[in-house]
Motif scaffolding. Structure first.
Motif, PDB file in Angstrom:
ATOM      1  N   SER A 145       2.162   6.288  -0.742  1.00  0.00           N
ATOM      2  CA  SER A 145       1.243   5.630  -1.690  1.00  0.00           C
ATOM      3  C   SER A 145       2.054   4.938  -2.775  1.00  0.00           C
ATOM      4  O   SER A 145       2.711   5.603  -3.580  1.00  0.00           O
ATOM      5  N   THR A 202       0.839  -1.196   0.000  1.00  0.00           N
ATOM      6  CA  THR A 202       0.000   0.000   0.000  1.00  0.00           C
ATOM      7  C   THR A 202       0.871   1.241   0.000  1.00  0.00           C
ATOM      8  O   THR A 202       0.684   2.170  -0.780  1.00  0.00           O
ATOM      9  N   SER A 203       1.851   1.245   0.890  1.00  0.00           N
ATOM     10  CA  SER A 203       2.907   2.250   0.854  1.00  0.00           C
ATOM     11  C   SER A 203       4.155   1.603   0.261  1.00  0.00           C
ATOM     12  O   SER A 203       4.184   0.396   0.005  1.00  0.00           O
ATOM     13  N   SER A 253      -1.828  10.905  -0.540  1.00  0.00           N
ATOM     14  CA  SER A 253      -2.128  11.184   0.878  1.00  0.00           C
ATOM     15  C   SER A 253      -0.949  11.884   1.537  1.00  0.00           C
ATOM     16  O   SER A 253      -0.619  11.639   2.690  1.00  0.00           O
ATOM     17  N   ASP A 262      -1.250   1.726  -3.721  1.00  0.00           N
ATOM     18  CA  ASP A 262      -2.439   2.573  -3.547  1.00  0.00           C
ATOM     19  C   ASP A 262      -2.690   3.439  -4.773  1.00  0.00           C
ATOM     20  O   ASP A 262      -3.841   3.724  -5.108  1.00  0.00           O
ATOM     21  N   CYS A 263      -1.623   3.885  -5.432  1.00  0.00           N
ATOM     22  CA  CYS A 263      -1.786   4.728  -6.622  1.00  0.00           C
ATOM     23  C   CYS A 263      -2.425   3.944  -7.764  1.00  0.00           C
ATOM     24  O   CYS A 263      -3.340   4.441  -8.443  1.00  0.00           O
ATOM     25  N   TRP A 279      -5.993   3.343  -6.956  1.00  0.00           N
ATOM     26  CA  TRP A 279      -6.781   4.567  -7.189  1.00  0.00           C
ATOM     27  C   TRP A 279      -7.137   4.681  -8.671  1.00  0.00           C
ATOM     28  O   TRP A 279      -8.286   4.928  -9.023  1.00  0.00           O
TER      29      TRP A 279
END
Length: 484
Positions: free
Chosen positions: A295, A257-258, A335, A298-299, A302
């Motif tokens: 991120s 996620t990160s 974020s 996560d990117c 998204w």
């Protein structure tokens, strides 16, 4: 047999390993996070015990003979959490977790005190433990007055396992109270938050014994003899022990996620101005540096939500051959960002869009943006004196070969992929349990897995990637200034 217990945010993993480091089995216990207010993130420490019992019970049921032979236990855990106990070891309030941001004002105040960066080698981030205690003192003063001990999450689990208040260097380095070079508590920094060494657990190295399993608990689990509980490690250092990232210059890049770029060092090399974490490692006389981007996968997730295409489909649309950047640049600050900017307010952007910029161009830019953010991390580590000649890729994003090709080319480093296996934090914790129980050489135990594949940088695209990285670097100040 050796047991690794990894206390994460969403669950506890118990892993059973034999003396040859063959994983016998693993099991999990579920955890939930409470968010009673915006920016708050808490857990009840009693739930950690319940989840551990669930995981251990399942593991014992599946492998009763092997489990009965456990002689050492290692602990890994989510870092930075503030678990507050009174003089009778009663929990005073829910634990304030690593991803809780309520203490951002207190963190800024402590970080403005030059002693913190000087002694800890790190920025005081809101997620760290010290600002949480400053928040409790300001907002819950009666409760603060009753605090007798402050424990990190895994060390509360240790208290239940052994009855002792003990921590170790890697986890404690994330509190903002540790003298990271000297590997001891700093009375000066503790006093800055109206605490003393008496409020802290005693310290051991992660490879050293850190208590013995309580006889009543050993009996309930069907274990005989003294079962040593190792000092253990914070989750990232434990993962490094599982991956064999313990020698100077060894490094891994984690695409979860990160994103994390983690490098082991044999000396203390702080660089707080670039928001690099410089922590003690779980092995004696060893430290590690860690750059963090907030991120990573996560990117891509998204973009998947925006386009209605799965992350796998988005990356598959790019084919197997790395292409030159298109001129579309993506800043992955969805974020905010940690390393190197320490900017919670910055947000992401696409720049350079044209009529010809379709879904594939956006997907390519996202992969490149994360790769360039990791290149920023590498530059920050180099500025602190760490030189790397290769990295190992772990995490869910490492399943994408095209992404790894982009990362290898952006970093200018070969990227190794480990052979299949369980090399995470619970495995690293089990390794620490073996070392503490047997006195084995840590470097002989914490070896790297076999490499299944190496992805080399694309030399033919080096110049194009360098130009694109230059554009990426120039955009952060432009976007930051445009937001003010």
């Amino acid at each position: 047999m050796y047991l690794g217990l990894d206390l994460g945010t969403s669950g506890v993993k118990a892993l059973l390993m034999d003396g040859a480091q063959i994983v016998v089995g693993s099991a999990n216990g579920h955890l939930d996070v409470s968010r009673p207010h915006a920016g708050w993130s808490e857990q009840n420490p009693a739930d950690w015990i319940r989840a551990t019992e669930d995981a251990v019970s399942a593991l014992k049921a599946a492998h009763p003979v092997e489990f009965a032979a456990v002689r050492g236990i290692g602990l890994s855990g989510q870092m930075h959490g503030a678990t507050l106990l009174d003089a009778s070891d009663t929990v005073l309030r829910p634990c304030i977790l690593w991803n809780d941001t309520r203490s951002h004002l207190e963190a800024a105040r402590l970080d403005a005190d030059p002693r913190f960066r000087s002694i800890t080698g790190n920025i005081v981030f809101p997620g760290f433990t010290a600002p949480k205690l400053a928040w409790v003192k300001a907002n819950e003063p009666d409760l603060f007055a009753r605090v007798a001990k402050v424990l990190l999450p895994k060390d509360f689990l240790r208290l239940w396992l052994t009855g002792e208040h003990i921590s170790e260097m890697s986890d404690s380095a994330g509190t903002a109270w540790l003298d990271v070079a000297a590997r001891r508590w700093s009375p000066e920094l503790l006093a800055a938050t109206d605490l003393g060494e008496e409020h802290m657990p005693s310290l051991v190295e992660g490879t050293a014994p850190g208590g013995t399993l309580r006889p009543d608990l050993a009996s309930a689990w069907g274990l005989s003899g003294d079962v040593v509980v190792a000092g253990g490690a914070g989750d990232n250092a434990a993962s490094a022990c599982g991956m064999g990232t313990v020698g100077h210059g060894h490094a891994f890049v984690s695409l979860g996620t990160s994103g994390v770029l983690f490098a082991a060092t044999d000396s203390y090399l702080p660089n707080p101005e670039s928001a690099v974490h410089t922590f003690c490692h779980a092995l004696p006389a060893t430290w590690h540096q860690m750059g963090v981007i907030l991120s990573a996968t996560d990117c891509l997730n998204w973009l998947s939500g925006v386009t209605g295409k799965s992350a796998a489909d988005l990356t598959a649309s790019l084919g197997d051959t790395l292409k030159a950047p298109t001129g579309v640049t993506f800043l992955p600050y969805l974020s905010g960002e940690r390393t190197p900017h320490n900017d919670a307010a910055i947000r992401g952007a696409f720049v350079g869009l044209g009529h010809e910029s379709g879904q594939a161009a956006l997907a390519q830019a996202v992969l490149e943006g994360v790769a360039f953010a990791l290149a920023d991390n590498l530059a920050a580590l180099k500025a602190a004196g760490t030189t790397l000649d290769r990295v190992t890729a772990i995490g869910g994003g490492s399943r994408s070969r095209i992404w790894l090709k982009a990362i290898a080319t952006a970093l200018g480093l070969p990227v190794d992929l480990p052979a299949d296996g369980d090399f995470g934090a619970a495995f690293g914790a089990a390794r620490l349990g073996l070392i503490a129980a047997t006195g084995a050489d840590p470097l002989a135990v914490c070896t790297a897995p076999a490499t299944a594949e190496t992805i080399e940088p694309d030399a033919g695209l080096a110049d194009a990637y360098a130009d694109a990285y230059g554009r990426f670097r120039a955009l952060y100040p432009a976007v930051k200034n445009a937001g003010h």
